[in-house]
Design a protein around this motif. Sequence first.
Motif, PDB file in Angstrom:
ATOM      1  N   ASP A 247       1.057  -1.430  -0.011  1.00  0.00           N
ATOM      2  CA  ASP A 247      -0.080   0.165   0.346  1.00  0.00           C
ATOM      3  C   ASP A 247       1.010   1.651  -0.439  1.00  0.00           C
ATOM      4  OD1 ASP A 247      -2.146  -1.848  -0.094  1.00  0.00           O
ATOM      5  OD2 ASP A 247      -2.870  -1.165   1.817  1.00  0.00           O
ATOM      6  N   GLN A 248       1.804   1.363   0.879  1.00  0.00           N
ATOM      7  CA  GLN A 248       2.404   2.751   0.605  1.00  0.00           C
ATOM      8  C   GLN A 248       3.764   2.457  -0.688  1.00  0.00           C
ATOM      9  OE1 GLN A 248       5.782   1.910   3.745  1.00  0.00           O
ATOM     10  NE2 GLN A 248       4.406   2.498   5.519  1.00  0.00           N
ATOM     11  N   ALA A 249       3.424   1.388  -1.671  1.00  0.00           N
ATOM     12  CA  ALA A 249       4.589   1.191  -2.601  1.00  0.00           C
ATOM     13  C   ALA A 249       3.796   2.121  -4.317  1.00  0.00           C
ATOM     14  CB  ALA A 249       4.162   0.091  -2.914  1.00  0.00           C
ATOM     15  N   LEU A 250       1.843   1.842  -3.644  1.00  0.00           N
ATOM     16  CA  LEU A 250       0.943   1.801  -4.448  1.00  0.00           C
ATOM     17  C   LEU A 250       0.733   3.572  -3.844  1.00  0.00           C
ATOM     18  CD1 LEU A 250      -1.734   1.599  -5.967  1.00  0.00           C
ATOM     19  CD2 LEU A 250      -2.705   0.627  -4.542  1.00  0.00           C
ATOM     20  N   SER A 251       0.825   4.166  -2.743  1.00  0.00           N
ATOM     21  CA  SER A 251       0.231   4.925  -2.830  1.00  0.00           C
ATOM     22  C   SER A 251       1.896   6.521  -3.330  1.00  0.00           C
ATOM     23  CB  SER A 251       0.708   5.700  -1.196  1.00  0.00           C
ATOM     24  OG  SER A 251       0.168   6.959  -0.289  1.00  0.00           O
ATOM     25  N   ARG A 252       2.620   6.049  -3.089  1.00  0.00           N
ATOM     26  CA  ARG A 252       4.262   6.426  -3.556  1.00  0.00           C
ATOM     27  C   ARG A 252       4.268   6.810  -5.812  1.00  0.00           C
ATOM     28  NH1 ARG A 252       7.022   4.060   0.547  1.00  0.00           N
ATOM     29  NH2 ARG A 252       7.462   2.464  -1.273  1.00  0.00           N
ATOM     30  N   ALA A 253       3.224   4.743  -6.162  1.00  0.00           N
ATOM     31  CA  ALA A 253       2.853   5.470  -7.313  1.00  0.00           C
ATOM     32  C   ALA A 253       1.904   6.367  -7.521  1.00  0.00           C
ATOM     33  CB  ALA A 253       3.082   3.476  -7.794  1.00  0.00           C
ATOM     34  N   LEU A 254       0.418   6.363  -6.644  1.00  0.00           N
ATOM     35  CA  LEU A 254      -0.542   7.261  -7.029  1.00  0.00           C
ATOM     36  C   LEU A 254       0.110   8.543  -7.037  1.00  0.00           C
ATOM     37  CD1 LEU A 254      -3.265   4.836  -5.291  1.00  0.00           C
ATOM     38  CD2 LEU A 254      -3.403   5.830  -7.748  1.00  0.00           C
ATOM     39  N   THR A 255       1.063   8.828  -6.443  1.00  0.00           N
ATOM     40  CA  THR A 255       0.976  10.494  -6.203  1.00  0.00           C
ATOM     41  C   THR A 255       2.186  10.342  -7.529  1.00  0.00           C
ATOM     42  OG1 THR A 255       1.590   9.747  -3.868  1.00  0.00           O
ATOM     43  CG2 THR A 255       3.168  11.529  -4.365  1.00  0.00           C
ATOM     44  N   ARG A 256       3.091   9.875  -8.026  1.00  0.00           N
ATOM     45  CA  ARG A 256       3.988   9.747  -8.503  1.00  0.00           C
ATOM     46  C   ARG A 256       2.874  10.324 -10.715  1.00  0.00           C
ATOM     47  NH1 ARG A 256       7.413   6.296  -7.270  1.00  0.00           N
ATOM     48  NH2 ARG A 256       5.815   4.439  -7.971  1.00  0.00           N
ATOM     49  N   ALA A 257       1.469   9.451 -10.258  1.00  0.00           N
ATOM     50  CA  ALA A 257       1.165   9.406 -11.835  1.00  0.00           C
ATOM     51  C   ALA A 257       0.600  10.796 -10.842  1.00  0.00           C
ATOM     52  CB  ALA A 257       0.220   8.377 -11.225  1.00  0.00           C
ATOM     53  N   LEU A 258      -0.144  11.412 -10.329  1.00  0.00           N
ATOM     54  CA  LEU A 258      -1.041  12.352 -10.311  1.00  0.00           C
ATOM     55  C   LEU A 258      -0.172  13.789 -10.783  1.00  0.00           C
ATOM     56  CD1 LEU A 258      -3.468  11.301  -6.540  1.00  0.00           C
ATOM     57  CD2 LEU A 258      -4.623  12.018  -9.170  1.00  0.00           C
ATOM     58  N   ARG A 259       1.014  13.468 -10.012  1.00  0.00           N
ATOM     59  CA  ARG A 259       1.563  15.230 -10.703  1.00  0.00           C
ATOM     60  C   ARG A 259       1.963  15.013 -11.091  1.00  0.00           C
ATOM     61  NH1 ARG A 259       5.704  13.963  -5.452  1.00  0.00           N
ATOM     62  NH2 ARG A 259       4.576  15.285  -4.000  1.00  0.00           N
ATOM     63  N   GLY A 260       1.734  14.247 -12.818  1.00  0.00           N
ATOM     64  CA  GLY A 260       1.844  13.754 -13.669  1.00  0.00           C
ATOM     65  C   GLY A 260       0.357  14.488 -14.481  1.00  0.00           C
ATOM     66  N   THR A 261      -0.760  14.689 -13.609  1.00  0.00           N
ATOM     67  CA  THR A 261      -1.462  14.891 -14.340  1.00  0.00           C
ATOM     68  C   THR A 261      -1.918  17.042 -15.079  1.00  0.00           C
ATOM     69  OG1 THR A 261      -2.707  13.213 -13.150  1.00  0.00           O
ATOM     70  CG2 THR A 261      -4.409  15.027 -13.947  1.00  0.00           C
ATOM     71  N   PRO A 262      -2.700  17.036 -16.116  1.00  0.00           N
ATOM     72  CA  PRO A 262      -2.776  18.024 -16.517  1.00  0.00           C
ATOM     73  C   PRO A 262      -3.640  18.551 -15.152  1.00  0.00           C
ATOM     74  CG  PRO A 262      -2.968  16.643 -18.569  1.00  0.00           C
ATOM     75  CD  PRO A 262      -2.619  15.778 -17.341  1.00  0.00           C
ATOM     76  N   GLY A 263      -3.054  19.925 -14.961  1.00  0.00           N
ATOM     77  CA  GLY A 263      -3.820  20.808 -13.850  1.00  0.00           C
ATOM     78  C   GLY A 263      -3.699  20.447 -12.936  1.00  0.00           C
ATOM     79  N   VAL A 264      -2.689  19.711 -11.924  1.00  0.00           N
ATOM     80  CA  VAL A 264      -2.280  18.913 -10.513  1.00  0.00           C
ATOM     81  C   VAL A 264      -1.136  20.156 -11.021  1.00  0.00           C
ATOM     82  CG1 VAL A 264      -1.946  17.571  -9.113  1.00  0.00           C
ATOM     83  CG2 VAL A 264      -4.088  17.268 -10.725  1.00  0.00           C
ATOM     84  N   VAL A 265      -0.795  20.473  -9.771  1.00  0.00           N
ATOM     85  CA  VAL A 265      -0.009  21.418  -9.903  1.00  0.00           C
ATOM     86  C   VAL A 265       0.838  20.718  -8.742  1.00  0.00           C
ATOM     87  CG1 VAL A 265       1.080  23.923  -8.564  1.00  0.00           C
ATOM     88  CG2 VAL A 265      -1.207  23.614  -9.718  1.00  0.00           C
ATOM     89  N   ASP A 266       0.340  20.437  -7.363  1.00  0.00           N
ATOM     90  CA  ASP A 266       1.569  19.609  -6.798  1.00  0.00           C
ATOM     91  C   ASP A 266      -0.471  18.367  -5.997  1.00  0.00           C
ATOM     92  OD1 ASP A 266       2.964  18.571  -5.168  1.00  0.00           O
ATOM     93  OD2 ASP A 266       3.624  20.038  -3.917  1.00  0.00           O
TER      94      ASP A 266
END
Length: 130
Positions: free
Chosen positions: A15-34
């Motif tokens: 779950d920690q690895a999933l959380s980190r992967a989701l954080t990286r994916a969200l940071r690459g989403t257009p319109g997401v600043v952080d």
Amino acid sequence: MTDEMVDAPETAETDQALSRALTRALRGTPGVVDVFDAHPVVEAAVTLVAEGLELAEPTGLVDVDRSGGLLSVAAHVATDVAVPTPQTLARAADVVRQTVAELDAGADEVVVSVTARLVEAPLEAAPPAE
């Protein structure tokens, strides 16, 4: 000892690895600043103090919780004022669902919650005085 108890450390690590992967994916989403910590403020503060004392493993910013066959994912993002926030949140939720599916997170059902803070455009520096 039940199988659930034996698998708990492995699940937490996953779950920690999933959380980190989701954080990286969200940071690459257009319109997401952080991406901000989605955990409750008190929990985040206690975790930060514990990490400083090296009492706890670092966790990801995206909250991942499992209950039975349900995977609950909560994320808190900063959005760009130039992009409509509802569109950004919809994109972010889609990115979470897609990333969970790609990583085969092992859940029968996935519930996604994405909240936002609007980030104003940085102020431009005033022209120099003459």
